[in-house]
Design a protein around this motif. Structure first.
Motif, PDB file in Angstrom:
ATOM      1  N   ARG A 105      15.873 -11.655 -18.014  1.00  0.00           N
ATOM      2  CA  ARG A 105      14.865 -12.564 -17.448  1.00  0.00           C
ATOM      3  C   ARG A 105      15.579 -13.511 -16.500  1.00  0.00           C
ATOM      4  NH1 ARG A 105      10.039 -10.642 -18.745  1.00  0.00           N
ATOM      5  NH2 ARG A 105       9.384 -10.847 -20.908  1.00  0.00           N
ATOM      6  N   ARG A 122      13.190 -12.232 -30.105  1.00  0.00           N
ATOM      7  CA  ARG A 122      12.335 -11.063 -29.936  1.00  0.00           C
ATOM      8  C   ARG A 122      12.312 -10.209 -31.200  1.00  0.00           C
ATOM      9  NH1 ARG A 122       9.702  -8.362 -25.931  1.00  0.00           N
ATOM     10  NH2 ARG A 122       9.461  -6.295 -26.747  1.00  0.00           N
ATOM     11  N   THR A 293       2.391 -17.919 -26.589  1.00  0.00           N
ATOM     12  CA  THR A 293       2.220 -16.709 -25.782  1.00  0.00           C
ATOM     13  C   THR A 293       0.943 -15.968 -26.160  1.00  0.00           C
ATOM     14  OG1 THR A 293       3.636 -15.612 -27.385  1.00  0.00           O
ATOM     15  CG2 THR A 293       4.665 -16.262 -25.313  1.00  0.00           C
ATOM     16  N   GLY A 294       0.492 -16.158 -27.399  1.00  0.00           N
ATOM     17  CA  GLY A 294      -0.613 -15.334 -27.895  1.00  0.00           C
ATOM     18  C   GLY A 294      -1.992 -15.879 -27.632  1.00  0.00           C
ATOM     19  N   THR A 297      -3.573 -15.779 -23.638  1.00  0.00           N
ATOM     20  CA  THR A 297      -3.685 -14.412 -23.116  1.00  0.00           C
ATOM     21  C   THR A 297      -4.933 -13.732 -23.697  1.00  0.00           C
ATOM     22  OG1 THR A 297      -2.059 -13.919 -24.833  1.00  0.00           O
ATOM     23  CG2 THR A 297      -1.271 -13.918 -22.575  1.00  0.00           C
ATOM     24  N   THR A 301      -8.727 -12.629 -21.989  1.00  0.00           N
ATOM     25  CA  THR A 301      -9.343 -11.293 -22.137  1.00  0.00           C
ATOM     26  C   THR A 301     -10.763 -11.418 -22.685  1.00  0.00           C
ATOM     27  OG1 THR A 301      -7.141 -10.483 -22.692  1.00  0.00           O
ATOM     28  CG2 THR A 301      -8.946  -8.972 -23.083  1.00  0.00           C
ATOM     29  N   VAL A 362       5.426 -10.727 -16.255  1.00  0.00           N
ATOM     30  CA  VAL A 362       6.404 -11.814 -16.368  1.00  0.00           C
ATOM     31  C   VAL A 362       7.680 -11.284 -15.722  1.00  0.00           C
ATOM     32  CG1 VAL A 362       7.697 -13.274 -17.965  1.00  0.00           C
ATOM     33  CG2 VAL A 362       5.325 -12.670 -18.480  1.00  0.00           C
ATOM     34  N   HIS A 364      11.086  -9.926 -14.562  1.00  0.00           N
ATOM     35  CA  HIS A 364      12.308  -9.375 -15.150  1.00  0.00           C
ATOM     36  C   HIS A 364      13.454  -9.700 -14.191  1.00  0.00           C
ATOM     37  CE1 HIS A 364      10.508  -6.067 -17.939  1.00  0.00           C
ATOM     38  NE2 HIS A 364       9.590  -6.982 -17.702  1.00  0.00           N
ATOM     39  N   ALA A 425      -0.756  -3.780 -18.574  1.00  0.00           N
ATOM     40  CA  ALA A 425      -1.322  -5.091 -18.925  1.00  0.00           C
ATOM     41  C   ALA A 425      -0.390  -5.869 -19.856  1.00  0.00           C
ATOM     42  CB  ALA A 425      -2.685  -4.914 -19.580  1.00  0.00           C
ATOM     43  N   PHE A 426       0.339  -5.156 -20.732  1.00  0.00           N
ATOM     44  CA  PHE A 426       1.240  -5.823 -21.664  1.00  0.00           C
ATOM     45  C   PHE A 426       2.693  -5.773 -21.191  1.00  0.00           C
ATOM     46  CE2 PHE A 426      -2.288  -4.765 -24.667  1.00  0.00           C
ATOM     47  CZ  PHE A 426      -2.569  -6.060 -25.082  1.00  0.00           C
ATOM     48  N   GLY A 427       2.930  -5.348 -19.957  1.00  0.00           N
ATOM     49  CA  GLY A 427       4.287  -5.357 -19.423  1.00  0.00           C
ATOM     50  C   GLY A 427       4.995  -4.029 -19.650  1.00  0.00           C
ATOM     51  N   PHE A 428       6.332  -4.068 -19.528  1.00  0.00           N
ATOM     52  CA  PHE A 428       7.089  -2.819 -19.429  1.00  0.00           C
ATOM     53  C   PHE A 428       8.404  -2.869 -20.194  1.00  0.00           C
ATOM     54  CE2 PHE A 428       4.637  -3.469 -15.608  1.00  0.00           C
ATOM     55  CZ  PHE A 428       4.037  -2.230 -15.395  1.00  0.00           C
ATOM     56  N   ARG A 431      10.999  -5.368 -22.592  1.00  0.00           N
ATOM     57  CA  ARG A 431      10.360  -6.687 -22.604  1.00  0.00           C
ATOM     58  C   ARG A 431       8.870  -6.630 -22.880  1.00  0.00           C
ATOM     59  NH1 ARG A 431      13.195 -11.139 -23.515  1.00  0.00           N
ATOM     60  NH2 ARG A 431      15.158 -11.004 -22.445  1.00  0.00           N
ATOM     61  N   CYS A 433       5.230  -6.767 -24.234  1.00  0.00           N
ATOM     62  CA  CYS A 433       4.697  -7.815 -25.110  1.00  0.00           C
ATOM     63  C   CYS A 433       4.797  -7.431 -26.595  1.00  0.00           C
ATOM     64  CB  CYS A 433       3.230  -8.032 -24.739  1.00  0.00           C
ATOM     65  SG  CYS A 433       2.378  -9.121 -25.871  1.00  0.00           S
TER      66      CYS A 433
HETATM   67  C1  HEM Z   1      -4.388  -9.660 -24.324  1.00  0.00           C
HETATM   68  C2  HEM Z   1      -3.367 -10.367 -24.765  1.00  0.00           C
HETATM   69  C3  HEM Z   1      -1.967 -10.339 -24.215  1.00  0.00           C
HETATM   70  C4  HEM Z   1      -1.516  -9.917 -22.997  1.00  0.00           C
HETATM   71  C5  HEM Z   1      -2.331  -9.318 -21.850  1.00  0.00           C
HETATM   72  C6  HEM Z   1      -0.074 -10.122 -22.976  1.00  0.00           C
HETATM   73  C7  HEM Z   1       0.737  -9.799 -21.908  1.00  0.00           C
HETATM   74  C8  HEM Z   1       2.109  -9.988 -21.894  1.00  0.00           C
HETATM   75  C9  HEM Z   1       2.964  -9.626 -20.788  1.00  0.00           C
HETATM   76  C10 HEM Z   1       2.500  -8.988 -19.484  1.00  0.00           C
HETATM   77  C11 HEM Z   1       4.225  -9.964 -21.131  1.00  0.00           C
HETATM   78  C12 HEM Z   1       5.487  -9.760 -20.273  1.00  0.00           C
HETATM   79  C13 HEM Z   1       6.080  -8.393 -20.565  1.00  0.00           C
HETATM   80  C14 HEM Z   1       7.192  -8.015 -19.623  1.00  0.00           C
HETATM   81  O1  HEM Z   1       8.037  -8.852 -19.317  1.00  0.00           O
HETATM   82  O2  HEM Z   1       7.230  -6.866 -19.135  1.00  0.00           O
HETATM   83  C15 HEM Z   1       4.183 -10.554 -22.444  1.00  0.00           C
HETATM   84  C16 HEM Z   1       5.291 -11.039 -23.121  1.00  0.00           C
HETATM   85  C17 HEM Z   1       5.218 -11.634 -24.355  1.00  0.00           C
HETATM   86  N1  HEM Z   1       4.111 -11.719 -25.176  1.00  0.00           N
HETATM   87 FE1  HEM Z   1       2.240 -11.107 -24.733  1.00  0.00          FE
HETATM   88  N2  HEM Z   1       0.316 -10.668 -24.166  1.00  0.00           N
HETATM   89  C18 HEM Z   1      -0.805 -10.817 -24.960  1.00  0.00           C
HETATM   90  C19 HEM Z   1      -0.850 -11.305 -26.248  1.00  0.00           C
HETATM   91  C20 HEM Z   1       0.243 -11.752 -26.967  1.00  0.00           C
HETATM   92  C21 HEM Z   1       0.204 -12.191 -28.350  1.00  0.00           C
HETATM   93  C22 HEM Z   1      -1.046 -12.227 -29.221  1.00  0.00           C
HETATM   94  C23 HEM Z   1       1.482 -12.584 -28.672  1.00  0.00           C
HETATM   95  C24 HEM Z   1       2.032 -13.121 -29.978  1.00  0.00           C
HETATM   96  C25 HEM Z   1       1.444 -13.087 -31.121  1.00  0.00           C
HETATM   97  C26 HEM Z   1       2.320 -12.371 -27.501  1.00  0.00           C
HETATM   98  C27 HEM Z   1       3.662 -12.643 -27.432  1.00  0.00           C
HETATM   99  C28 HEM Z   1       4.470 -12.376 -26.333  1.00  0.00           C
HETATM  100  C29 HEM Z   1       5.897 -12.728 -26.260  1.00  0.00           C
HETATM  101  C30 HEM Z   1       6.720 -13.450 -27.328  1.00  0.00           C
HETATM  102  C31 HEM Z   1       6.364 -12.254 -25.025  1.00  0.00           C
HETATM  103  C32 HEM Z   1       7.779 -12.390 -24.451  1.00  0.00           C
HETATM  104  C33 HEM Z   1       8.588 -11.151 -24.784  1.00  0.00           C
HETATM  105  C34 HEM Z   1       9.997 -11.182 -24.218  1.00  0.00           C
HETATM  106  O3  HEM Z   1      10.322 -11.993 -23.362  1.00  0.00           O
HETATM  107  O4  HEM Z   1      10.801 -10.338 -24.641  1.00  0.00           O
HETATM  108  N3  HEM Z   1       1.536 -11.859 -26.497  1.00  0.00           N
HETATM  109  N4  HEM Z   1       2.891 -10.543 -22.900  1.00  0.00           N
END
Ligand code: HEM
Length: 501
Positions: A105, A122, A293-294, A297, A301, A362, A364, A425-428, A431, A433
């Motif tokens: 990151r 993580r 983070t949770g 997001t 939605t 997010v 990278h 939508a949740f990344g790649f 990393r 999500c």
């Molecule tokens: C619809 C709901 C959600 C969406 C669309 C979403 C989307 C994302 C995306 C796009 C990333 C970046 C991934 C990347 O760098 O490639 C991310 C990272 C992350 N998400 Fe989510 N997220 C959602 C819900 C949640 C929930 C519910 C949690 C926790 C309970 C969460 C915890 C995290 C954390 C901790 C990261 C950072 C991971 C890292 O840096 O290694 N997210 N999320």
């Protein structure tokens, strides 16, 4: 979001910039350095493409650049390479297949100043939110969604507030095992702050790290004053959450005893004293990070889903018919119905695709020089995958602006040949999500429960006709539908009774 600087500050800024660039270019050397950089808008000396990068809705401009320059675009941002991946091919080739190189990151100094490092822990996030473990949270999710149904029934006007509350309450319950509105409000405030620091370049200090040494009283150092204030709030949230769980555990509260924090505290108490401090800090962080983070997001939605079904009543009716067929008239939908509800599953997928919550993902960063399609990707580049463009690619998803769950179905079943939008939508890659399974469960049970119980319609305008809300999303690292009105009515008096039972 750039702030004005006093003249003296500018002198310091430029001097630091020149030094940083000299240092950077002096260090460069690798066998790949002869390769050209990917194409992109022409940079100016020193500031690079800083003036080309728009302040709002960057994903739309980046999508235009990808049409013009190709699906991998390079821009220079104050000495840093910013690589924009404009389609699924380079995003998967690099962020998934070469994940070991592309999963760092960028260091965001503003985040360090406010004491928020969400990249940490993580492993722990994965341990609690992996696909097997999230089943443990389903009963809590159902309980909070039923409360949401009651809130919508009793106070439909404030539906947005109820959507925000359901997710806040669920996460607080899962993590801390308490019901605490003050904690939810506090976390909501902190989340607003953290999202402002998410995109590289939102603050000058991310671009010129030496600014972090400027004292808070210095003209133009407003970011330092902000950071100090925000840091206090973040710390307070963590301490408050942990204290609430400890209090509830001491009263033998059964919900608190099932919480993630209780589990972490239990494990810490079994460690050697030397390890306990460090692990306690991790526990505080994991809980805060999951909330931060949770919550927003998922809230985004849920709001986009409301917007979609107000605009597409036919999707609402199809969903209701399927629910009635599978669930019947005497109970609310349950997780165990999911396999038999292809249309609802398609609505979940389409909601993640239609208005992506994190349109640019997010950022990278790369840990070494790399070559892709004959181009150099320099070490330390910031990599942004344009998830919005990937999820709106007309080749993958024809007529992408239309909310159309049917695109995921064939012969009444989910069609595996259509790319699952959760991939982008949740990344790649590494990393991706870690909260995605929990989020997916939350979204499913909320959508199914609302579609079963309510009809949601546009409000009536001054001319007496339905005033269908426009699709207007906010800009920023997290994107939300701009607030809109709607009429929320229970499907029948029988349903009203079911909701309150
Ligand atoms: C619809 C709901 C959600 C969406 C669309 C979403 C989307 C994302 C995306 C796009 C990333 C970046 C991934 C990347 O760098 O490639 C991310 C990272 C992350 N998400 Fe989510 N997220 C959602 C819900 C949640 C929930 C519910 C949690 C926790 C309970 C969460 C915890 C995290 C954390 C901790 C990261 C950072 C991971 C890292 O840096 O290694 N997210 N999320």
């Amino acid at each position: 979001m750039f702030m004005p600087f006093a003249t003296l500050t500018w002198v310091l800024v430029w001097a630091g910039l020149v030094l940083a660039l000299l240092f950077r270019y002096g260090r460069r050397s690798s066998a790949l350095r002869h390769l050209p950089l990917p194409p992109g808008p022409r940079p100016l000396p020193l500031i690079g493409n800083a003036l080309d990068i728009p302040i709002a809705y960057q994903w739309l401009t980046y999508a235009e650049w990808s049409k013009k320059y190709g699906d991998i675009v390079h821009v220079k941002f104050f000495g840093k390479s910013l690589i924009i991946l404009g389609s699924s091919k380079p995003a998967f080739d690099l962020l998934e297949r070469r994940s070991s190189l592309y999963s760092d990151r960028p260091i965001l100094h503003m985040q360090l100043l406010i004491g928020f490092d969400w990249c940490l822990h993580r492993r722990m996030m994965h341990q609690y939110f992996n696909s097997g473990n999230v089943d443990n949270f389903k009963s809590m999710q159902v309980a909070e969604v039923h409360q949401l149904l009651r809130n919508l029934h009793d106070d439909p006007q404030n539906y947005l507030r109820h959507l925000r509350h359901v997710m806040g309450a669920t996460i607080i319950r899962v993590i801390y095992g308490v019901k605490d509105d003050e904690l939810i409000t506090m976390n909501q405030r902190v989340m607003k702050v953290v999202t402002q620091t998410l995109n590289p370049g939102s603050f000058w200090v991310d671009i010129m790290p030496f600014l972090k040494h400027i004292p808070a009283w210095f003209p133009g150092a407003g970011f330092q004053r902000k950071a100090r204030e925000w840091k206090k709030d973040i710390l307070a949230t963590r301490v408050m959450g942990l204290a609430a769980t400890k209090r509830a555990i001491s009263q033998h509260d059964s919900i608190a005893l099932q919480s993630i924090t209780a589990d972490m505290l239990e494990r810490i108490s079994n460690l050697e004293p030397a390890l306990q401090d460090e692990e306690s800090e991790i526990a505080e962080n994991v809980a805060a990070i999951a909330y931060l983070t949770g919550a927003d997001t998922v809230i985004s939605t849920l709001s986009s889903f409301f917007l979609a079904i107000v605009r597409y009543p036919e999707a609402q009716e199809k969903a209701y018919t399927e629910l009635m067929d599978v669930v019947g008239p005497h109970r609310l939908p349950e997780f165990s119905d999911r396999e038999s509800l292809p249309y609802i599953n398609a609505v979940v997928k389409e909601s993640l695709r239609w208005q992506p919550v994190v349109p640019l993902g997010v950022a990278h960063a790369t840990i070494a020089d790399d070559e892709y399609n004959g181009y150099l990707i320099p070490k330390g580049s910031i990599i942004m995958a344009n998830s919005w463009a990937i999820l709106h690619d007309p080749e993958q998803y024809p007529d992408p602006e239309k909310f159309c769950p049917e695109r995921f179905l064939k012969d009444g079943r989910l069609d595996p040949s259509i790319r699952d939008p959760s991939n982008a939508a949740f990344g790649f890659g590494r990393r991706i999500c870690p909260g995605r399974y929990f989020a997916d469960n939350m979204v499913f049970i909320t959508f199914a429960s609302i579609l079963y119980t309510y009809i949601i319609r546009p409000p009536i305008g001054l001319d007496g006709k339905p005033a269908v809300p426009e699709v207007k999303m906010t800009s920023g690292s997290l994107s939300f539908p701009a607030p809109f009105g709607c009429i929320i009515e229970p499907r029948s008096s029988r349903i009203s009774a079911l909701i309150h039972n």
